[in-house]
Write a protein that holds these residues in place. Structure first.
Motif, PDB file in Angstrom:
ATOM      1  N   LEU A  44     -21.752   7.122   9.597  1.00 22.31           N
ATOM      2  CA  LEU A  44     -21.456   5.755   9.195  1.00 22.31           C
ATOM      3  C   LEU A  44     -21.693   5.526   7.700  1.00 22.31           C
ATOM      4  CD1 LEU A  44     -23.092   3.915  12.233  1.00 22.31           C
ATOM      5  CD2 LEU A  44     -20.729   4.675  11.967  1.00 22.31           C
ATOM      6  N   ASN A  46     -21.103   5.609   3.840  1.00 21.92           N
ATOM      7  CA  ASN A  46     -19.957   5.660   2.928  1.00 21.92           C
ATOM      8  C   ASN A  46     -20.470   5.966   1.528  1.00 21.92           C
ATOM      9  OD1 ASN A  46     -17.735   5.326   1.310  1.00 21.92           O
ATOM     10  ND2 ASN A  46     -17.362   3.190   1.845  1.00 21.92           N
ATOM     11  N   ASP A 328     -18.421  -2.830   8.884  1.00 21.30           N
ATOM     12  CA  ASP A 328     -18.794  -2.903   7.474  1.00 21.30           C
ATOM     13  C   ASP A 328     -20.304  -3.023   7.302  1.00 21.30           C
ATOM     14  OD1 ASP A 328     -16.219  -2.647   6.553  1.00 21.30           O
ATOM     15  OD2 ASP A 328     -15.890  -4.787   6.259  1.00 21.30           O
ATOM     16  N   ARG A 330     -22.593  -1.923   9.294  1.00 26.21           N
ATOM     17  CA  ARG A 330     -23.186  -0.612   9.577  1.00 26.21           C
ATOM     18  C   ARG A 330     -23.056   0.310   8.371  1.00 26.21           C
ATOM     19  NH1 ARG A 330     -21.254  -1.706  14.735  1.00 26.21           N
ATOM     20  NH2 ARG A 330     -22.859  -1.602  16.363  1.00 26.21           N
ATOM     21  N   ALA A 331     -21.874   0.335   7.786  1.00 29.91           N
ATOM     22  CA  ALA A 331     -21.664   1.197   6.621  1.00 29.91           C
ATOM     23  C   ALA A 331     -22.610   0.805   5.486  1.00 29.91           C
ATOM     24  CB  ALA A 331     -20.216   1.111   6.165  1.00 29.91           C
ATOM     25  N   THR A 335     -25.593   3.344   4.438  1.00 31.84           N
ATOM     26  CA  THR A 335     -25.432   3.810   3.066  1.00 31.84           C
ATOM     27  C   THR A 335     -26.623   3.363   2.226  1.00 31.84           C
ATOM     28  OG1 THR A 335     -23.027   3.689   3.282  1.00 31.84           O
ATOM     29  CG2 THR A 335     -23.914   3.849   1.055  1.00 31.84           C
ATOM     30  N   ASN A 640     -18.728  -3.017   1.853  1.00 34.52           N
ATOM     31  CA  ASN A 640     -18.305  -1.664   2.195  1.00 34.52           C
ATOM     32  C   ASN A 640     -17.051  -1.322   1.392  1.00 34.52           C
ATOM     33  OD1 ASN A 640     -17.982   0.827   3.434  1.00 34.52           O
ATOM     34  ND2 ASN A 640     -16.967  -0.027   5.227  1.00 34.52           N
TER      35      ASN A 640
END
Length: 748
Positions: A44, A46, A328, A330-331, A335, A640
């Protein structure tokens, strides 16, 4: 940070409003929870978040690096030459000129001892511009454990490059197009920097060193023997080789010491796949070989090395599982963890380390990349929760710096750079002691923080200690002479005096806590008294903090600040918010002042002094405003997208703010070991803290649409004030928020 950011435009208010709407919108029905998908949270991440922005400097300043948590060397595609204010990758670029093993901790810092490798086809091209190959982001994949890209080599030929890394070794696997002449260039130094390369065909190695330390003009420690050593070992024999200076090839030469220096090798006809392992060291070439043998031996394939790095990220990122989060969110969350778990970076190599303070090799543990003016605020708190196994070593590393350089680090990039203000290591040490960490020398720690608080730097009455001023001793608490004399740093003697005064008052409070911990009760009382010095900067006639001259007169109300202004720094009293509230006329007036602060666009989340401001409504008796503002700030400053960080990452601080705030907590006074309560973003977060007795399950049903807290309980016990302790969190269990779509009186 040191970035000279422009003021936030008024149009930003519209952006914030729209972002707030988005923040409170329900999660997308097309998004499934991790428990439904079964995907690792590593997938997940990015890594492109924070790799672009509206300008070349005013953005996240991140790179899509692959390496384990806290790696000494991070490996990244290189789309531009990195130096102070430029990282080696920017998403807007269209060509890749190499794959760099970088030690650059942040965009506003320089690299040290870096090394770059680049595969090529056809004739050997060694200059950066000549060897660069076009690529498309559609052919690019980045993850914490690996990176891959298809490079266009002309005439319809495609070259595939895959990159992974351990803490000190990078591995590049290149698949060359069929029917082409194949080569590899390894660049040691750039123009003006003299390094060495040596080609050993029998061992299939290129070795050498790069002595470049781009911040060498800063701070008193010149580290004259510093070198970044490398050993590049190939799995394919060389057909021919040479060295190069710039674009000039020296065919057949196996050793060269020069500037703008590279070595190159060609492979036999028909070669399709080549793997090279590039080991790095700050100690020596033999140590680089030892790092190679320990971390990426010849018999360990690419997939196994990448798999081990992935497992290290799994161990960290899979400790938090979310429900009720959009794709988004989660990303952004994972990240943010990926970013925050990169700092500070390892500086020791299997039990030994090179110290740039005394230019010697020592036994022990060492870390670098200490952006303490930024990271003491939330990054260190994040590490105490998610990487507690590192904390004792990180403090011990700072104590090594103290022994070898005479002072605790301020902004350490291998050695002291004198960037930013204040001795914020004092706060980190106090916080770690308050949270129960015992695996470092507490008496030595007190000796070090006591020196910070009582010993002015050399030439304190002669130098102004401007930002990035060259030729200065260790800055430490510059202006401490006048601070001790009057209770404030004199604006007509020392640069950034008002920010320093407020920082020193907080740091005095932190030093008092360390003094208590080691039984120095009289010292503790003295430093606690000094921690009230912030009051001496408050100008009741204006309602703001203001710099003062040595004679007590007020300096200009816009002078004396560090990356902020009078609005931001009037709130910079982390250790005594109730005292600040009393100073400003009580809770009602303080809350009204905060309303004006936010309504006027003075909260600048792109820079750290504003990071705690939204949480001050908790102390003003209006916690519902904290709950709404935290959501608003998150929506406006994190996304994201490649431009998804509004400000420089600053060694994990931006991301640590998001992780902790999304879980509903933030350390306004980190050295207190307490967290202010905000507003959790997700329905459920199951957090397996490494040091916790059991998982901490944070539930906030309907959080996406309901930002306000109606009630809070911890393991069935009602929590009626907006504060939680570190001990509370480490006990684990159930932290249950009952949420509402309208403001509530809870916590007021």
């Amino acid at each position: 940070m040191r970035n000279g950011r422009p003021p936030i435009p008024l149009a930003w208010a519209f952006v914030v409003a729209m972002a707030l709407v988005a923040a409170f919108a329900p999660p997308s029905s097309a998004v499934a929870d991790r428990t439904d998908t079964g995907r690792s949270n590593v997938d997940l991440v990015n890594p492109f978040i924070g790799t672009s922005g509206e300008s070349d400097t005013e953005y996240g300043g991140m790179i899509p690096s692959t390496a384990p948590p806290f790696a000494m060397t991070r490996w990244s595609p290189m789309t531009r030459q990195n130096y102070v204010s430029h990282t080696p990758y920017h998403y807007s670029d269209t060509k890749i000129s190499g794959f760099i093993g970088t030690h650059q901790p942040a965009i506003w810092m320089g690299d040290s001892g870096y090394v770059t490798g680049m595969p090529g086809v056809g004739s050997v091209k060694t200059s950066v511009d000549d060897r660069a190959l076009p690529f498309s982001h559609a052919d690019e994949h980045a993850a914490p454990d690996r990176y891959s890209v298809l490079l266009q080599a002309g005439s319809g030929r495609t070259l595939k490059a895959e990159l992974t890394g351990t803490s000190r070794v990078g591995m590049l696997r290149t698949t060359y197009p069929e029917g082409t002449d194949t080569n590899f260039v390894l660049q040691a130094t750039r123009s003006g920097i003299t390094g060495n390369v040596h080609v050993d065909p029998a061992a299939r190695e290129i070795t050498g060193y790069n002595p470049d330390r781009q911040d060498s003009n800063l701070g008193p420690f010149k580290a004259s023997h510093f070198k970044g050593y490398f050993v590049a070992r190939f799995d394919t024999a060389f057909d021919s080789y040479g060295t190069a200076t710039g674009a000039a090839l020296h065919e057949g030469q196996d050793d060269r010491t020069d500037g703008d220096l590279s070595a190159y090798v060609r492979f036999p006809s028909g070669t399709r796949t080549v793997q090279v392992r590039i080991a790095t060291s700050f100690i020596s070439l033999p140590q680089a070989r030892a790092n190679l043998a320990a971390e990426a031996p010849d018999d360990r394939p690419f997939e196994q090395i990448a798999g081990k790095t992935r497992a290290q990220w799994n161990e960290k990122l899979n400790r938090v599982n979310l429900r009720g989060a959009t794709a988004d969110q989660r990303a952004i969350f994972y990240t943010s963890m990926y970013h925050a778990l990169q700092y500070p970076s390892e500086n020791s190599e299997h039990g030994r380390y090179y110290s740039a303070y005394d230019d010697q090799v020592h036994s022990g543990v060492s870390y670098t990349g200490y952006s303490l003016w930024d990271t003491y605020r939330a990054e260190n708190a994040f590490l105490t929760l998610f990487a507690p196994e590192r904390i004792n070593g990180m403090v011990t590393s700072m104590l090594h710096d103290y022994r070898e350089g005479g002072w605790l680090p301020m902004w350490k990039n291998l050695t002291e750079t004198n960037i930013m203000v204040g001795t914020n290591a004092d706060s980190v040490i106090a916080e770690d002691i308050a949270k129960g960490f015992t695996g470092f020398d507490r008496k030595l720690a007190y000796e070090a923080v006591h020196k910070d608080a009582t010993s002015p730097p050399d030439k304190d009455t002669e130098l102004a200690y401007y930002d990035r001023q060259e030729g200065t001793p260790v800055e430490a608490r510059a202006g401490l002479t006048t601070y001790k004399q009057n209770g404030w740093v004199a604006a007509d003697h020392t640069a950034e005096s008002a920010s320093r005064t407020l920082d020193y008052a907080y740091e005095d409070w932190a030093v008092a806590q360390v003094a208590k911990a080691v039984g120095k009760t009289d010292d503790a009382k003295m430093f606690l008294r000094r921690s009230a010095n912030y009051k001496k900067l408050y100008n009741p006639a204006t309602g703001f903090m203001q710099a003062r001259n040595l004679d007590g007169s007020w300096a200009g109300d816009e002078s004396g600040w560090t990356e902020g202004d009078k609005w931001v720094y009037t709130l910079d009293v982390l250790h005594d918010v109730p005292g600040l509230i009393d100073l400003m006329g009580g809770k009602k007036k303080f809350a009204s002042w905060l309303d004006s602060y936010f309504a006027g666009g003075h909260n600048n989340h792109t820079n750290e002094p504003s990071h705690h401001a939204a949480y001050l409504y908790d102390d003003a008796g209006q916690p519902w405003k904290t709950q709404a503002k935290v959501r608003e700030i998150a929506a406006a400053n994190y996304a994201n997208r490649t431009d998804g960080l509004s400000g420089n990452e600053d060694c994990g601080q931006m991301s640590a703010w998001y992780v902790l705030s999304s879980l509903g907590i933030y350390p306004v006074n980190p050295a207190s070991a307490k967290y202010a309560v905000g507003s959790p973003f997700f329905d459920r977060a199951e957090v397996q803290l490494p040091a916790a007795e059991r998982p901490l399950v944070i539930t906030a049903k309907g959080a996406a649409k309901n930002p306000y807290i109606k009630s809070l309980s911890l393991n069935g016990r009602s929590v009626n004030q907006p504060v939680l302790s570190h001990t509370d969190l480490l006990k684990g269990g159930k932290l249950r928020f009952t949420m509402s779509d309208t403001r509530q009186s809870w916590g007021s």
